[in-house]
Motif scaffolding. Structure first.
Motif, PDB file in Angstrom:
ATOM      1  N   GLY A   1       0.780  -1.235   0.000  1.00 54.27           N
ATOM      2  CA  GLY A   1       0.000   0.000   0.000  1.00 54.27           C
ATOM      3  C   GLY A   1       0.809   1.282   0.000  1.00 54.27           C
TER       4      GLY A   1
ATOM      5  N   SER B   1       1.553   3.146  -2.505  1.00 55.06           N
ATOM      6  CA  SER B   1       0.936   4.084  -3.450  1.00 55.06           C
ATOM      7  C   SER B   1       1.885   4.619  -4.529  1.00 55.06           C
TER       8      SER B   1
ATOM      9  N   CYS C   1       2.883   3.156  -7.245  1.00 62.07           N
ATOM     10  CA  CYS C   1       2.348   2.850  -8.580  1.00 62.07           C
ATOM     11  C   CYS C   1       1.192   3.781  -8.945  1.00 62.07           C
TER      12      CYS C   1
ATOM     13  N   MET D   1      -5.826   3.633  -4.610  1.00 60.97           N
ATOM     14  CA  MET D   1      -5.682   2.879  -3.382  1.00 60.97           C
ATOM     15  C   MET D   1      -7.076   2.558  -2.857  1.00 60.97           C
TER      16      MET D   1
ATOM     17  N   VAL E   1      -3.614  -1.649  -3.609  1.00 58.69           N
ATOM     18  CA  VAL E   1      -3.894  -0.975  -4.872  1.00 58.69           C
ATOM     19  C   VAL E   1      -5.036  -1.685  -5.600  1.00 58.69           C
TER      20      VAL E   1
ATOM     21  N   CYS F   1       7.318  -0.596  -8.502  1.00 55.08           N
ATOM     22  CA  CYS F   1       6.745  -1.253  -7.313  1.00 55.08           C
ATOM     23  C   CYS F   1       7.869  -1.940  -6.542  1.00 55.08           C
ATOM     24  N   PRO F   2       8.068  -1.607  -5.264  1.00 57.09           N
ATOM     25  CA  PRO F   2       9.164  -2.227  -4.519  1.00 57.09           C
ATOM     26  C   PRO F   2       8.851  -3.664  -4.084  1.00 57.09           C
TER      27      PRO F   2
ATOM     28  N   ILE G   1       2.646  -5.926  -8.559  1.00 58.33           N
ATOM     29  CA  ILE G   1       1.790  -5.574  -9.696  1.00 58.33           C
ATOM     30  C   ILE G   1       2.530  -5.842 -11.002  1.00 58.33           C
TER      31      ILE G   1
HETATM   32  S1  SF4 Z   1       1.394  -2.519  -5.974  1.00 57.99           S
HETATM   33 FE1  SF4 Z   1       3.462  -2.089  -5.292  1.00 57.99          FE
HETATM   34  S2  SF4 Z   1       3.773   0.100  -5.735  1.00 57.99           S
HETATM   35 FE2  SF4 Z   1       1.563  -0.284  -5.800  1.00 57.99          FE
HETATM   36  S3  SF4 Z   1       0.842   0.194  -3.758  1.00 57.99           S
HETATM   37 FE3  SF4 Z   1       1.242  -2.014  -3.802  1.00 57.99          FE
HETATM   38  S4  SF4 Z   1       3.349  -2.237  -3.057  1.00 57.99           S
HETATM   39 FE4  SF4 Z   1       3.079  -0.062  -3.599  1.00 57.99          FE
END
Ligand code: SF4
Ligand SMILES: Cc1ncc(C[n+]2csc(CCOP(=O)(O)OP(=O)(O)O)c2C)c(N)n1
Ligand code: SF4
Ligand code: SF4
Ligand SMILES: [Mg+2]
Lengths: 67, 285
Positions: free
Chosen positions: A20, A22, A24, A35, A40, A58-59, A63
């Motif tokens: 979460g 955010s 992306c 979100m 996401v 995205c860490p 996704i």
């Molecule tokens: S998909 Fe990845 S970048 Fe997007 S909110 Fe989730 S952890 Fe963060």
């Protein structure tokens, strides 16, 4: 109809991995994502250009966008 | 059926990270928005591009959040002692010169406790790729200031702003003798992938200073709103690609870090030098 033939991308979200952050959502150039709580979600799939930026930044391996 | 229309669409195939991950070790421990995950992904794509077999790669780290990286990847891996990743890596490379050895280290691990190993590794120009995850803090131990914390920044150990001038890891690597020196950021992730690839392919000590974000400590203490905000201010607006830098007036470069390959020369490599002495002496017998 050309529009009906348009194939939509398949955005695959791993809800178990998404933390979460955010990132992306914030960097998507066409505002496809949003979100929902701490995960996401896809808000506007039609606008997705398959640019892959969401996946690239995205860490959490959470996704990916398939054709 | 609408096959022709489909064919016109741009085909996008996402990178298959699972090829290089240990699935039972994920999700990783890093905080939401931590830049280390983005850097890890760029590293895996860069390794994939080299075409090397998984078994010919060894990823070695010290201690820190960044140093948790080897635990998640399916190569030969070593998670060692704080500041000593380069010493272990030197041993591994010296014993097995055919291995591609990649060191993953934090700014604290590489430049504070490991600073001495850092300069002497560079001086020897041993064939290692050194990826420094520079988040300007000691993330793992709670946000103390590190050797790359900018002056005036808040940390748990600098409540009135840091009074210490930071190191520039690239300048230090170059001055110490490394034959490949580059910088990237997590934000510029495709550029970073290319830079890491070039670093791995280079023979000699290759140092890549990678600016990334610790939203939990550096971010909160310095009033950043989010990981995204840090990436925009520190990584995007705080850096300039070295190829564009020539065209910019000096005031546009003030206080910015240069990205890209900053130094690349050919120079004798340590293991090869040693090998040639061994061969010479063997012949003389
Ligand atoms: S998909 Fe990845 S970048 Fe997007 S909110 Fe989730 S952890 Fe963060
Ligand atoms: C010999 C020794 N001294 C101190 C520590 C405590 N320690 C663990 S990680 C760390 C700093 C890590 O900072 P960095 O390398 O920048 O990694 P980050 O967590 O920021 O990714 C310290 C001081 C330790 N583990 N061992
Ligand atoms: S691929 Fe690009 S356009 Fe599609 S959701 Fe991801 S960032 Fe947005
Ligand atoms: S403390 Fe900082 S460096 Fe460590 S995982 Fe959390 S965000 Fe990343
Ligand atoms: Mg650090």
């Amino acid at each position: 109809m050309a529009d009906a033939a348009k194939k939509l991308p398949n955005i695959v979200i791993n809800e178990k991995f998404c933390k979460g952050c955010s990132i992306c959502v914030d960097f998507c150039p066409t505002d496809v994502l949003e979100m929902r709580g701490t995960c996401v979600a896809v808000k506007n799939l039609e606008a997705c250009t398959r640019c892959q930026l969401c996946d690239l930044r995205c860490p959490d391996f959470a996704i990916q966008v398939f054709d | 059926m609408s096959v022709p229309a489909e064919k016109k669409e741009k085909v996008s195939v996402p990178f298959d990270y699972n090829k290089y991950l240990r699935p039972n070790k994920l999700p990783h421990i890093w905080c939401p928005g931590c830049g280390h995950g983005i850097v890890l992904k760029a590293m895996l794509r860069a390794i994939d591009k080299t075409g090397f077999d998984k078994n010919d790669i060894c990823v070695i780290s010290g201690i820190g959040c960044s140093s948790r990286t080897p635990g998640y990847v399916d190569f030969n891996t070593l998670h060692t002692l704080h500041g000593r990743a380069l010493s272990f890596a030197t041993g591994v490379k010296f014993a097995n010169p055919k291995l591609k050895v990649i060191v993953v280290t934090g700014d604290g691990d590489a430049l504070a406790i490991g600073g001495n190993h850092f300069i002497h590794t560079c001086r020897r120009n041993i064939d290692l790729t050194v990826l420094v995850f520079t988040n300007a803090t000691y993330g793992m131990t709670g946000g103390q200031y590190s050797p790359t914390t900018p002056m005036g920044s808040q940390a748990t150990t600098s409540r009135y702003g840091s009074i210490e001038p930071p190191f520039d890891a690239c300048e230090m690597a170059k001055a110490s003798g490394a034959s490949f020196v580059a910088r990237g950021t997590a934000y510029h992730t495709l550029e970073l992938e290319k830079t890491i690839h070039e670093a791995i392919m280079h023979k000699g000590t290759s140092v890549v200073d990678i600016i990334d974000a610790c939203p939990t400590y550096f971010g909160r203490a310095n009033k950043f709103k989010s990981a995204t905000h840090m990436m925009e201010v520190i990584e995007k607006d705080g850096t300039v690609n070295v190829k564009q830098a020539d065209k910019l007036p000096p005031e546009k470069l003030e206080g910015k870090f240069l990205r890209g390959v900053l130094h690349k020369i050919e120079k004798p490599e340590y293991c090869e030098q040693y090998e040639s002495i061994v061969m010479e002496k063997a012949k003389a017998k």
